[in-house]
Scaffold this motif. Structure first.
Motif, PDB file in Angstrom:
ATOM      1  N   PHE A 143       0.871  -1.069  -0.030  1.00 41.38           N
ATOM      2  CA  PHE A 143       0.052  -0.144   0.001  1.00 41.38           C
ATOM      3  C   PHE A 143       0.922   1.242   0.119  1.00 41.38           C
ATOM      4  CE2 PHE A 143      -2.925  -3.243   1.445  1.00 41.38           C
ATOM      5  CZ  PHE A 143      -4.057  -2.950   0.740  1.00 41.38           C
ATOM      6  N   THR A 144       0.307   2.218  -0.671  1.00 42.37           N
ATOM      7  CA  THR A 144       1.001   3.613  -0.447  1.00 42.37           C
ATOM      8  C   THR A 144       1.082   4.022   0.882  1.00 42.37           C
ATOM      9  OG1 THR A 144      -1.111   4.685  -0.990  1.00 42.37           O
ATOM     10  CG2 THR A 144       0.143   4.305  -2.847  1.00 42.37           C
ATOM     11  N   GLY A 145       2.320   4.776   1.132  1.00 52.82           N
ATOM     12  CA  GLY A 145       2.420   5.004   2.627  1.00 52.82           C
ATOM     13  C   GLY A 145       3.067   4.044   3.462  1.00 52.82           C
ATOM     14  N   GLY A 146       2.987   2.819   3.265  1.00 53.85           N
ATOM     15  CA  GLY A 146       3.485   1.751   3.906  1.00 53.85           C
ATOM     16  C   GLY A 146       4.913   1.648   4.215  1.00 53.85           C
ATOM     17  N   PHE A 147       5.504   1.411   5.091  1.00 55.12           N
ATOM     18  CA  PHE A 147       6.817   1.024   5.144  1.00 55.12           C
ATOM     19  C   PHE A 147       7.123  -0.344   5.817  1.00 55.12           C
ATOM     20  CE2 PHE A 147      10.841   1.042   7.817  1.00 55.12           C
ATOM     21  CZ  PHE A 147      11.692   1.687   6.993  1.00 55.12           C
ATOM     22  N   HIS A 148       8.084  -1.001   4.951  1.00 50.35           N
ATOM     23  CA  HIS A 148       8.363  -2.420   5.497  1.00 50.35           C
ATOM     24  C   HIS A 148       9.799  -2.918   5.615  1.00 50.35           C
ATOM     25  CE1 HIS A 148       4.227  -3.253   4.733  1.00 50.35           C
ATOM     26  NE2 HIS A 148       4.246  -2.665   3.793  1.00 50.35           N
ATOM     27  N   GLY A 149      10.606  -1.639   5.573  1.00 47.25           N
ATOM     28  CA  GLY A 149      12.154  -1.741   5.656  1.00 47.25           C
ATOM     29  C   GLY A 149      12.862  -1.293   4.576  1.00 47.25           C
ATOM     30  N   ARG A 150      14.056  -1.353   4.766  1.00 46.04           N
ATOM     31  CA  ARG A 150      15.293  -0.586   3.631  1.00 46.04           C
ATOM     32  C   ARG A 150      15.740  -1.810   2.898  1.00 46.04           C
ATOM     33  NH1 ARG A 150      15.215   2.725   8.194  1.00 46.04           N
ATOM     34  NH2 ARG A 150      14.815   5.105   7.322  1.00 46.04           N
ATOM     35  N   THR A 151      15.633  -3.043   3.066  1.00 48.43           N
ATOM     36  CA  THR A 151      16.355  -4.113   2.144  1.00 48.43           C
ATOM     37  C   THR A 151      15.761  -4.017   0.815  1.00 48.43           C
ATOM     38  OG1 THR A 151      15.094  -5.650   3.381  1.00 48.43           O
ATOM     39  CG2 THR A 151      17.508  -5.365   4.177  1.00 48.43           C
ATOM     40  N   ILE A 152      16.208  -5.079  -0.164  1.00 47.61           N
ATOM     41  CA  ILE A 152      15.819  -4.712  -1.315  1.00 47.61           C
ATOM     42  C   ILE A 152      14.146  -5.278  -1.680  1.00 47.61           C
ATOM     43  CG2 ILE A 152      16.604  -7.076  -2.117  1.00 47.61           C
ATOM     44  CD1 ILE A 152      16.807  -3.876  -4.203  1.00 47.61           C
ATOM     45  N   VAL A 153      13.752  -6.017  -1.103  1.00 45.13           N
ATOM     46  CA  VAL A 153      12.447  -6.500  -1.196  1.00 45.13           C
ATOM     47  C   VAL A 153      11.592  -5.668  -0.205  1.00 45.13           C
ATOM     48  CG1 VAL A 153      10.345  -8.136  -0.962  1.00 45.13           C
ATOM     49  CG2 VAL A 153      12.820  -8.860  -2.041  1.00 45.13           C
ATOM     50  N   ALA A 154      11.923  -5.349   0.919  1.00 38.35           N
ATOM     51  CA  ALA A 154      11.170  -4.454   1.760  1.00 38.35           C
ATOM     52  C   ALA A 154      10.990  -2.978   1.199  1.00 38.35           C
ATOM     53  CB  ALA A 154      12.107  -4.581   3.019  1.00 38.35           C
ATOM     54  N   SER A 155      11.956  -2.629   0.871  1.00 40.34           N
ATOM     55  CA  SER A 155      11.953  -1.092   0.206  1.00 40.34           C
ATOM     56  C   SER A 155      11.073  -0.988  -1.086  1.00 40.34           C
ATOM     57  CB  SER A 155      13.487  -0.580  -0.341  1.00 40.34           C
ATOM     58  OG  SER A 155      14.037  -1.374  -1.048  1.00 40.34           O
ATOM     59  N   ALA A 156      10.917  -2.303  -1.724  1.00 47.31           N
ATOM     60  CA  ALA A 156      10.386  -2.606  -2.871  1.00 47.31           C
ATOM     61  C   ALA A 156       8.660  -2.170  -2.644  1.00 47.31           C
ATOM     62  CB  ALA A 156      10.320  -3.570  -4.065  1.00 47.31           C
ATOM     63  N   MET A 157       8.484  -2.771  -1.263  1.00 45.05           N
ATOM     64  CA  MET A 157       7.127  -2.703  -0.840  1.00 45.05           C
ATOM     65  C   MET A 157       6.781  -1.803  -0.151  1.00 45.05           C
ATOM     66  SD  MET A 157       6.585  -6.881   0.853  1.00 45.05           S
ATOM     67  CE  MET A 157       8.245  -6.574   2.004  1.00 45.05           C
ATOM     68  N   THR A 158       7.821  -1.045   0.379  1.00 48.16           N
ATOM     69  CA  THR A 158       7.544   0.224   0.951  1.00 48.16           C
ATOM     70  C   THR A 158       7.031   1.482  -0.098  1.00 48.16           C
ATOM     71  OG1 THR A 158       9.251   0.242   2.614  1.00 48.16           O
ATOM     72  CG2 THR A 158       8.953   2.382   2.051  1.00 48.16           C
ATOM     73  N   GLY A 159       5.868   1.887   0.372  1.00 51.04           N
ATOM     74  CA  GLY A 159       4.943   2.794  -0.487  1.00 51.04           C
ATOM     75  C   GLY A 159       5.341   4.406  -0.489  1.00 51.04           C
ATOM     76  N   LYS A 160       6.701   4.630  -0.545  1.00 50.61           N
ATOM     77  CA  LYS A 160       7.000   6.037  -0.362  1.00 50.61           C
ATOM     78  C   LYS A 160       8.761   6.012  -1.213  1.00 50.61           C
ATOM     79  CE  LYS A 160       7.779   9.872   2.694  1.00 50.61           C
ATOM     80  NZ  LYS A 160       7.858  10.329   4.028  1.00 50.61           N
ATOM     81  N   VAL A 161       8.759   6.926  -2.141  1.00 52.11           N
ATOM     82  CA  VAL A 161       9.713   7.128  -2.776  1.00 52.11           C
ATOM     83  C   VAL A 161      11.087   7.730  -2.011  1.00 52.11           C
ATOM     84  CG1 VAL A 161      10.993   8.051  -4.837  1.00 52.11           C
ATOM     85  CG2 VAL A 161       8.732   7.003  -5.073  1.00 52.11           C
ATOM     86  N   VAL A 162      10.697   9.176  -1.426  1.00 50.44           N
ATOM     87  CA  VAL A 162      11.555   9.907  -0.707  1.00 50.44           C
ATOM     88  C   VAL A 162      11.633   9.621   0.790  1.00 50.44           C
ATOM     89  CG1 VAL A 162      12.470  12.269  -0.116  1.00 50.44           C
ATOM     90  CG2 VAL A 162      11.416  11.526  -2.738  1.00 50.44           C
ATOM     91  N   PRO A 163      12.382   9.170   1.616  1.00 51.32           N
ATOM     92  CA  PRO A 163      13.864   8.827   0.871  1.00 51.32           C
ATOM     93  C   PRO A 163      14.432   7.513   0.820  1.00 51.32           C
ATOM     94  CG  PRO A 163      14.011   8.983   3.460  1.00 51.32           C
ATOM     95  CD  PRO A 163      12.258   8.946   2.778  1.00 51.32           C
ATOM     96  N   TYR A 164      13.271   6.366   0.765  1.00 50.90           N
ATOM     97  CA  TYR A 164      13.704   5.243   0.761  1.00 50.90           C
ATOM     98  C   TYR A 164      14.091   4.506  -0.367  1.00 50.90           C
ATOM     99  CZ  TYR A 164      11.053   6.174   5.232  1.00 50.90           C
ATOM    100  OH  TYR A 164      10.835   6.646   6.279  1.00 50.90           O
ATOM    101  N   LYS A 165      13.786   5.240  -1.686  1.00 58.31           N
ATOM    102  CA  LYS A 165      14.121   4.641  -2.939  1.00 58.31           C
ATOM    103  C   LYS A 165      14.823   5.576  -3.751  1.00 58.31           C
ATOM    104  CE  LYS A 165       9.674   1.940  -2.853  1.00 58.31           C
ATOM    105  NZ  LYS A 165       8.471   1.526  -3.503  1.00 58.31           N
ATOM    106  N   LEU A 166      14.981   6.596  -3.352  1.00 63.45           N
ATOM    107  CA  LEU A 166      15.406   7.971  -4.510  1.00 63.45           C
ATOM    108  C   LEU A 166      16.740   7.522  -4.608  1.00 63.45           C
ATOM    109  CD1 LEU A 166      14.795  10.505  -5.741  1.00 63.45           C
ATOM    110  CD2 LEU A 166      15.529  11.614  -3.826  1.00 63.45           C
ATOM    111  N   GLY A 167      17.217   7.543  -5.929  1.00 63.10           N
ATOM    112  CA  GLY A 167      18.688   7.401  -6.239  1.00 63.10           C
ATOM    113  C   GLY A 167      19.104   6.096  -5.951  1.00 63.10           C
ATOM    114  N   LEU A 168      18.379   4.899  -5.920  1.00 62.20           N
ATOM    115  CA  LEU A 168      18.787   3.684  -5.478  1.00 62.20           C
ATOM    116  C   LEU A 168      18.626   2.589  -6.158  1.00 62.20           C
ATOM    117  CD1 LEU A 168      18.044   3.703  -1.430  1.00 62.20           C
ATOM    118  CD2 LEU A 168      20.030   4.439  -2.588  1.00 62.20           C
TER     119      LEU A 168
END
Length: 427
Positions: free
Chosen positions: A134-159
């Protein structure tokens, strides 16, 4: 001894900037809901290590259990030589989680490790690959967890690109302007346009979004997700990393709903400050992975397991679920007195089950436009005034309170006094 500024300078030279800091404070010691920095200054802790310290800093019972375990052994790797604290903790978690039927548990080290393993287990059980979050969700910063996280900044930006077969549905909340009906319609569109339900292994959802702003999933949404998962053979995963262990006034936030998940991820306050996480779920699903498919060298560390067993005892002995509701009532009652005051920055949308309490800072009450800059200033003024405070939210304008459930009324009130001072409009 270093000063806060000197240690921060050393940190900047030695540690990458991707590890951010809420405050420039360096801890020297802590106890229950108080922290002292290396310059001797005292702070009230309304952050709790980001919901890790529901039983407070250095609870005496937890520390005794850790010391006793250290005197026995600190590591064997559970896959090499098993030990009773791991087994006993799994048994106790299996007995208390809101899971239908027999349950099993794997112990790990971090919340992200738990969410990633939950997906592995769901994929093994269904022989499918798709994941819906879901958008807005946070599930962690590892590769699958960050994919599931529903927020780009700062968790996915430039990675770089995230893993495939992960899809997002709008999270229904008043703040997002998305109704349950609209979220479910979007999910139906997703099934028709992008991924057939027969390809979806799991739907993962936080019962109350943590980093997303403390928005609770509506009951109708959770009931609908359970029905959809049952219809299509999809595993329903409740991410209780932040909501678990009494924060919402029940041991687990899923106890607020008339339905149960298939798997749950648990971490943060599980071990009272020691690194430990878990995936607990229906035994038939948990057994889907072959031997060797799950585990980790440090997963389920015996010292952390001993701490976690003591945490469960503390919850029972000190009636911390009742205390969570009492603290929540105290927080929301005091915050309500601040909501209409013109001498403070505008405060809106006080919310949260139990002691998982938050509110928004806006530019004005009429428009309700988020004010991220004012929120940053409030957090800064809070620590300058002796209060450790956290913000969150999709619009970065939410103040969240995660005070330990063991905090006294006097400490809670002192923290609220310091919060009020931080909210005063600047001249």
């Amino acid at each position: 001894m270093s000063t806060n500024a000197e240690l921060l300078s050393r940190r900047n030279a030695a540690i990458p900037r991707g590890v951010a800091h809420t405050t420039p404070i360096a801890a020297e010691r802590a106890l229950n809901a108080e922290i002292w920095d290396i310059e001797g200054r005292r702070y009230v802790d309304f952050a709790g290590g980001i919901a890790v310290l529901n039983t407070g800093h250095r609870h005496p019972k937890v520390i005794r259990a850790v010391q006793d375990q250290i005197d026995r052994f600190t590591h064997t790797c559970f896959q090499v030589v098993l030990y009773e604290p791991y087994v006993e903790l799994a048994e106790r978690l299996n007995a208390i989680v809101p899971i239908e039927g027999p349950a099993k548990t794997i112990l790990l080290s971090t919340g992200a490790e738990a969410t990633e393993n939950a997906i592995k287990i769901a994929r093994a059980a269904t022989n499918r690959s798709g994941v819906i979050a879901f958008t807005g969700g946070f599930h962690g910063r590892t590769i699958v967890a960050s994919a599931m996280t529903g927020k780009v900044v700062p968790y996915k930006l430039g990675l770089g690109p995230t893993v495939p077969d992960v899809w997002h549905v709008p999270f229904p909340s008043a703040a997002s302007g998305v109704s349950v009906e609209e979220a479910l319609r979007y999910l139906d569109f997703l099934f028709k346009a992008d991924v057939a339900p027969s390809r979806v292994a799991a739907i993962i959802i936080e019962p109350v979004q943590g980093e997303g702003g403390f928005h609770q999933a509506p009951v109708d949404m959770m009931v609908a997700l359970r029905r959809i998962c049952d219809t299509h053979g999809i595993v329903l995963i409740a991410d209780e990393v932040q909501t678990g262990y009494g924060r919402t006034g029940k041991m687990f936030a899923m106890e607020h709903y008339p339905v149960t998940p298939d798997l749950m991820t648990i971490a943060k306050s599980l071990a009272g400050g020691f690194p430990l996480s878990a995936v607990t779920g229906r035994a038939a699903i948990m057994d889907a992975a072959d031997p060797g498919g799950l585990g980790g060298t440090y997963a389920g560390n015996p010292v952390a397991c001993a701490a976690a067993l003591a945490v469960l005892d503390v919850f029972e002995e000190e009636k911390l679920l009742e205390r969570a509701n009492s603290i929540g009532e105290r927080l929301t009652k005091r915050l309500a007195t601040l909501e209409g005051r013109n001498d403070l920055v505008p405060v809106q949308a006080i919310r949260g089950p139990g002691a998982m309490v938050a509110f928004d800072i806006v530019k004005d009450r009429t428009s309700g436009e988020p004010d991220a800059e004012a929120t940053k200033r409030v957090v800064q003024r809070a620590w300058q005034g002796g209060l450790v405070l956290l913000s969150c939210g999709v619009n970065a304008n939410t103040i969240r309170i995660l005070v330990p459930l063991t905090a006294s009324d006097a400490i809670v009130d002192e923290g609220l006094d310091r919060l009020e001072a931080a909210l005063v409009r600047e001249a």
